[in-house]
Design an enzyme around this catalytic site. Structure first.
Site: not given
Length: 334
Positions: A282, A308-310
């Site tokens: 992320d 990553g982020h989600f």
């Protein structure tokens, strides 16, 4: 003679078939009953998610709710730019035992989007509305899943009601300045002067390209991410007036930093059972921000996943069992 013997053989075979058939019918009926019972049991085992709206302080707050009314509560707090929609696949995996509640903040998802002239889009306001929603649902003890914007909303709940939090699940949510790296430079420039020029520059963060980036950046196999995630979010971001709501919240995020020492002290004092499970790739809240939790919560369980982020959108198959096992063991043991 040969013909008569042949006829007798055929009659014997027919009699055997008919006699056998007399036993087949009950067996078939029993099998069908068993299959129907199994189907009914399987259907009963699938938790039903209900979609509700509550009027809280004059604002209609939408929330998803599933699970037994008397079950231990798990509160799911969403991030930017999404809504409780981000938890739609996790909810049924917890709701056989847990009462799961996932609200949308004002301006997100299916909640009201009041005019900025009459409503302050701040993290304080979000925290107060979620707190009031929980009170209206008679929820006084709960574990929190905090992600992205869900972290500052959740920290406000924890500081207001220190004894109510039964556990924490932290997924790419921040409580340490070490986590505010390069991605935040443009936002910090806006914090520094609040200028219209810096505000306008930040509108790149609500474009379709950036929304998709948040879901796909750092993901090894993008085919695991459903495109409807960013299509759904972008449709709501594109509502007239919503971009300015997001700019207000980007500017307001600076108010979270003074809370970090206070929430860190709460960590040390209360020592809530904590599971930290983050996407290691992320860029928004990088992995460096996950490790400091262990300074204040040395017993916290830390997992960095190759995504990553989600993270939940890519690694639900890994995260759901991890979350469930943590809740069963540390929050609501049998």
């Amino acid at each position: 003679m040969a013909a008569r013997a042949c006829d007798q053989t055929r009659r014997d075979r027919r009699r055997a078939f008919l006699l056998g058939g007399a036993g087949i019918a009950p067996a078939v009926a029993a099998l069908r009953t068993s299959q129907a019972q199994a189907a009914t049991a399987a259907q009963a085992a699938l938790p039903v998610t209900r979609y509700r709206t509550a009027a809280i302080d004059g604002v209609n707050i939408f929330y998803r709710e599933a699970g037994p009314a008397d079950g231990p509560v798990v509160l799911l707090l969403h991030g930017f730019p999404t809504s409780s929609h981000m938890y739609r696949n996790l909810i049924p995996l917890l709701a056989d035992r847990y009462r799961v509640i996932a609200p949308d903040y004002p301006g997100y998802g299916q909640s009201d989007m009041p005019d900025r002239a009459s409503f302050a889009y701040t993290f304080d306001r979000f925290g107060a509305l979620v707190d009031a929603l929980l009170d209206s649902l008679r929820v006084s003890r709960y574990a929190m899943y905090v992600m992205d914007y869900g972290a500052p909303v959740g920290w406000r709940l924890a500081l207001k009601h220190p004894d109510r939090i039964t556990g924490l699940i932290v997924q790419n949510g921040n409580a340490y300045e070490e986590d505010l790296k390069d991605f935040w430079d443009l936002i910090k420039a806006y914090w520094a002067d609040g200028s219209p020029a810096h505000r306008e520059a930040l509108k790149v963060l609500v474009t379709p390209a950036t929304t998709k980036f948040q879901y796909t950046d750092g993901v090894r196999d993008v085919s695991r991410i459903a495109p409807d995630n960013w299509v759904h979010d972008q449709a709501l971001l594109d509502r007239p007036g919503n971009a300015d709501i997001q700019m207000d919240l980007f500017y307001g995020y600076r108010t979270n930093l003074p809370l970090y020492p206070v929430i860190q002290e709460w960590f040390r004092a209360r020592k809530p059972p904590t599971l930290i499970v983050c996407g290691a790739n992320d860029q928004i809240f990088p992995a460096e921000g996950a490790h400091p939790y262990r300074r204040d919560l040395p017993d916290a369980e830390l997992h960095l996943l190759d995504t990553g982020h989600f993270a939940l959108k890519d690694k639900l198959d890994a995260m759901a069992p991890m979350i469930r096992e943590f809740l069963d063991r540390r929050v609501a043991p049998h």
